[in-house]
Motif scaffolding. Structure first.
Motif, PDB file in Angstrom:
ATOM      1  N   SER A  79       0.833  -1.297  -0.014  1.00 16.55           N
ATOM      2  CA  SER A  79      -0.075   0.192  -0.244  1.00 16.55           C
ATOM      3  C   SER A  79       1.557   0.769  -0.214  1.00 16.55           C
ATOM      4  O   SER A  79       0.902   1.947  -0.727  1.00 16.55           O
ATOM      5  CB  SER A  79      -0.990  -0.039   0.972  1.00 16.55           C
ATOM      6  OG  SER A  79      -1.873  -0.755   0.978  1.00 16.55           O
ATOM      7  N   ARG A  80       1.529   0.710   0.816  1.00 12.71           N
ATOM      8  CA  ARG A  80       2.301   2.890   1.054  1.00 12.71           C
ATOM      9  C   ARG A  80       3.684   2.481   0.338  1.00 12.71           C
ATOM     10  O   ARG A  80       5.134   3.566   0.354  1.00 12.71           O
ATOM     11  CB  ARG A  80       2.615   2.728   2.429  1.00 12.71           C
ATOM     12  CG  ARG A  80       1.841   2.622   3.544  1.00 12.71           C
ATOM     13  CD  ARG A  80       1.752   2.734   4.513  1.00 12.71           C
ATOM     14  NE  ARG A  80       0.340   2.646   5.284  1.00 12.71           N
ATOM     15  CZ  ARG A  80      -0.709   3.573   5.420  1.00 12.71           C
ATOM     16  NH1 ARG A  80       0.098   4.727   5.494  1.00 12.71           N
ATOM     17  NH2 ARG A  80      -1.640   3.481   6.504  1.00 12.71           N
ATOM     18  N   VAL A 102      -4.978   4.212  -0.047  1.00 14.61           N
ATOM     19  CA  VAL A 102      -3.602   4.507   0.940  1.00 14.61           C
ATOM     20  C   VAL A 102      -2.910   3.795  -0.542  1.00 14.61           C
ATOM     21  O   VAL A 102      -2.167   4.459  -1.193  1.00 14.61           O
ATOM     22  CB  VAL A 102      -2.962   4.270   1.304  1.00 14.61           C
ATOM     23  CG1 VAL A 102      -1.187   4.141   2.230  1.00 14.61           C
ATOM     24  CG2 VAL A 102      -3.619   4.467   3.139  1.00 14.61           C
ATOM     25  N   SER A 105      -3.211   6.487  -3.658  1.00 13.52           N
ATOM     26  CA  SER A 105      -2.566   7.454  -3.677  1.00 13.52           C
ATOM     27  C   SER A 105      -1.666   7.129  -3.506  1.00 13.52           C
ATOM     28  O   SER A 105      -1.542   7.985  -4.117  1.00 13.52           O
ATOM     29  CB  SER A 105      -2.711   7.989  -2.084  1.00 13.52           C
ATOM     30  OG  SER A 105      -2.348   7.220  -1.150  1.00 13.52           O
ATOM     31  N   ASN A 106      -0.650   6.475  -3.443  1.00 11.33           N
ATOM     32  CA  ASN A 106       0.884   6.115  -3.706  1.00 11.33           C
ATOM     33  C   ASN A 106       1.594   5.351  -5.082  1.00 11.33           C
ATOM     34  O   ASN A 106       2.496   5.751  -5.183  1.00 11.33           O
ATOM     35  CB  ASN A 106       1.441   4.513  -2.524  1.00 11.33           C
ATOM     36  CG  ASN A 106       2.367   5.855  -0.918  1.00 11.33           C
ATOM     37  OD1 ASN A 106       2.496   6.781  -1.686  1.00 11.33           O
ATOM     38  ND2 ASN A 106       1.187   4.986  -0.682  1.00 11.33           N
ATOM     39  N   THR A 118      -9.857   9.468  -5.349  1.00 13.41           N
ATOM     40  CA  THR A 118      -9.548   8.171  -4.719  1.00 13.41           C
ATOM     41  C   THR A 118      -9.458   9.516  -3.576  1.00 13.41           C
ATOM     42  O   THR A 118      -9.781   9.446  -2.565  1.00 13.41           O
ATOM     43  CB  THR A 118      -7.971   9.130  -4.891  1.00 13.41           C
ATOM     44  OG1 THR A 118      -7.898   7.875  -6.593  1.00 13.41           O
ATOM     45  CG2 THR A 118      -6.558   8.571  -4.035  1.00 13.41           C
ATOM     46  N   TRP A 119      -9.513  11.176  -4.116  1.00 11.89           N
ATOM     47  CA  TRP A 119      -9.766  12.256  -2.589  1.00 11.89           C
ATOM     48  C   TRP A 119     -11.033  12.306  -2.359  1.00 11.89           C
ATOM     49  O   TRP A 119     -11.517  12.353  -1.041  1.00 11.89           O
ATOM     50  CB  TRP A 119      -9.318  13.267  -3.565  1.00 11.89           C
ATOM     51  CG  TRP A 119      -9.582  14.488  -2.399  1.00 11.89           C
ATOM     52  CD1 TRP A 119     -10.264  15.386  -2.371  1.00 11.89           C
ATOM     53  CD2 TRP A 119      -8.778  14.172  -1.092  1.00 11.89           C
ATOM     54  NE1 TRP A 119      -9.725  16.466  -1.097  1.00 11.89           N
ATOM     55  CE2 TRP A 119      -8.985  15.781  -0.613  1.00 11.89           C
ATOM     56  CE3 TRP A 119      -7.494  13.802  -0.666  1.00 11.89           C
ATOM     57  CZ2 TRP A 119      -8.381  16.040   0.940  1.00 11.89           C
ATOM     58  CZ3 TRP A 119      -7.299  14.444   0.365  1.00 11.89           C
ATOM     59  CH2 TRP A 119      -7.367  15.481   1.323  1.00 11.89           C
ATOM     60  N   ALA A 122     -11.236   8.795   0.365  1.00 19.79           N
ATOM     61  CA  ALA A 122     -10.350   9.526   1.607  1.00 19.79           C
ATOM     62  C   ALA A 122     -11.400  10.359   2.143  1.00 19.79           C
ATOM     63  O   ALA A 122     -10.979  10.489   3.674  1.00 19.79           O
ATOM     64  CB  ALA A 122      -9.089  10.047   0.724  1.00 19.79           C
ATOM     65  N   ASN A 127      -8.055   9.078   8.097  1.00 19.51           N
ATOM     66  CA  ASN A 127      -6.494   8.886   6.933  1.00 19.51           C
ATOM     67  C   ASN A 127      -6.234   9.928   5.908  1.00 19.51           C
ATOM     68  O   ASN A 127      -5.443   9.794   4.970  1.00 19.51           O
ATOM     69  CB  ASN A 127      -5.854   7.829   6.261  1.00 19.51           C
ATOM     70  CG  ASN A 127      -5.550   6.212   7.359  1.00 19.51           C
ATOM     71  OD1 ASN A 127      -6.613   5.327   8.208  1.00 19.51           O
ATOM     72  ND2 ASN A 127      -4.439   6.092   7.237  1.00 19.51           N
ATOM     73  N   GLN A 128      -7.616  10.501   6.160  1.00 20.69           N
ATOM     74  CA  GLN A 128      -7.555  11.553   4.668  1.00 20.69           C
ATOM     75  C   GLN A 128      -6.468  12.552   5.297  1.00 20.69           C
ATOM     76  O   GLN A 128      -5.917  12.976   3.468  1.00 20.69           O
ATOM     77  CB  GLN A 128      -8.157  12.710   5.069  1.00 20.69           C
ATOM     78  CG  GLN A 128      -8.490  13.417   4.099  1.00 20.69           C
ATOM     79  CD  GLN A 128     -10.723  14.267   4.032  1.00 20.69           C
ATOM     80  OE1 GLN A 128     -11.567  13.858   4.808  1.00 20.69           O
ATOM     81  NE2 GLN A 128     -11.102  15.019   3.289  1.00 20.69           N
ATOM     82  N   ILE A 131      -3.294  11.181   3.337  1.00 21.42           N
ATOM     83  CA  ILE A 131      -4.021  10.373   1.718  1.00 21.42           C
ATOM     84  C   ILE A 131      -3.440  11.719   0.845  1.00 21.42           C
ATOM     85  O   ILE A 131      -2.954  11.873  -0.219  1.00 21.42           O
ATOM     86  CB  ILE A 131      -4.998   9.702   1.240  1.00 21.42           C
ATOM     87  CG1 ILE A 131      -5.911   8.434   2.263  1.00 21.42           C
ATOM     88  CG2 ILE A 131      -5.261  10.129   0.344  1.00 21.42           C
ATOM     89  CD1 ILE A 131      -6.030   8.126   2.145  1.00 21.42           C
TER      90      ILE A 131
END
Length: 346
Positions: A79-80, A102, A105-106, A118-119, A122, A127-128, A131
């Motif tokens: 994920s990250r 996440v 977003s990465n 994605t936004w 979030a 986790n907004q 992100i």
């Protein structure tokens, strides 16, 4: 087990949505359809809400990805790391799983459409902000309306951020060109006079374009190695560092301040060291000038060798916090402050 009515509604939502998020506080599942209209399902758990929400996520995963047992473990690992395949991105935004958002977003394969989705996914999640920070590291995001919305959210979220590194990072990210208004920049700069983590963000991001509210004037040093301190903006930058270091009471503000100062003043003949003595040894090996600029030249060369290496071991060894950082590190910080004063004096 999910209630039959919820199961039916969720299956319809999956079939008609391009993105799905779960509001764990309101116990709702929200879908966004192709026309960008929201559809909301109010869940009715008969027992433990946490278990019920996990069952909802398992249904989403099984229907969207065909995977049984919940969110795939390999995605949690990746994920990250930005390693999720581009073909999976749209599907991940239908899982109602924050880790999946996440992951997207990465990703290095985001486009403007996926960015907006994605936004949206979030929004209203724990986790907004995280992100949002990930998304603002991508150059293409900076010229989008979504990018400006993210920056505005992060700006409004700043008062609720307690982590100092996140404060610095967030400030630096929202200061990227075109994201926030000049009015908001000016307000953030003023707040930075009290909360110096903001000023570090300015020093990292806006070198050459810092507010000159003190009406600082350029210098007129002649030596080639002092041309870097002559411009008005150099004086604003160095004066900001004076202010930051004078108020040091937090280790990460100090680390980042010393790093940005050393990088700004870097010199081909000086390398960063873990003591001032070692930096001075390098300076003493260089030719001296015979004019009145020697003091400024020595100060400039000293600052070229500073970095977090000067302080990190002392702070770690003594577990320093607050004003104890300034007291214990006075033998290091005072010469640096003296050098800064020399370089900001006509």
């Amino acid at each position: 087990m999910l209630e039959p009515e919820d199961t039916l509604k969720l299956n319809v939502l999956i079939a008609t949505s391009i993105a799905i998020r779960i509001d764990t506080y309101k116990l709702t599942v929200v879908g966004l359809n192709a026309q960008l209209k929201e559809q909301t399902i109010a869940l009715r758990p008969p027992g433990d809400t946490r278990v019920y929400l996990e069952d909802v996520k398992k249904l989403l995963v099984s229907q969207v990805l065909g995977a049984m047992g919940g969110y795939p473990s390999y995605l949690k690992r990746w994920s990250r790391m930005g390693q999720v395949e581009s073909s999976n991105l749209a599907s991940l935004l239908k899982l109602g799983e924050v880790e999946a958002v996440v992951a997207v977003s990465n990703s290095t394969n985001l486009d403007e459409k996926l960015l907006a989705l994605t936004w949206w996914c979030a929004t209203n999640t724990d986790n907004q902000a995280e992100i949002g920070r990930f998304l603002l590291t991508k150059p293409f995001v900076l010229v989008t309306q979504t990018g400006r919305e993210i920056a505005q959210y992060l700006l409004e979220f700043l008062p609720f951020v307690n982590d100092i590194e996140q404060l610095i990072d967030t400030t630096s990210l929202v200061l990227q060109k075109g994201l926030i208004s000049q009015k908001d920049q000016d307000k953030l700069w003023r707040q930075g006079q009290r909360k110096t983590a903001f000023l570090v963000g300015f020093a990292e991001r806006m070198q050459g374009n810092l507010p000159n509210d003190l009406n600082l004037q350029p210098l007129n040093c002649k030596h080639l190695d002092l041309q870097i301190i002559n411009p008005e903006q150099a004086q604003v930058f160095l004066t900001a560092l004076v202010h930051i270091l004078k108020k040091i009471n937090q280790e990460y503000v100090l680390y980042r301040a010393l790093e940005v100062l050393g990088q700004y003043m870097s010199h081909a003949d000086i390398k960063p060291e873990n003591t001032l003595e070692k930096i001075n040894q390098q300076i003493n090996q260089l030719p001296k000038t015979t004019d009145s600029e020697q003091a400024k030249l020595t100060a400039r060369l000293l600052l070229a060798g500073v970095s977090e290496r000067l302080v990190v071991s002392t702070i770690s060894a003594h577990n320093l916090t607050g004003s104890a950082i300034r007291k214990k590190l006075a033998p290091v910080l005072e010469p640096i402050q003296k050098a800064l004063k020399t370089l900001t004096s006509a």
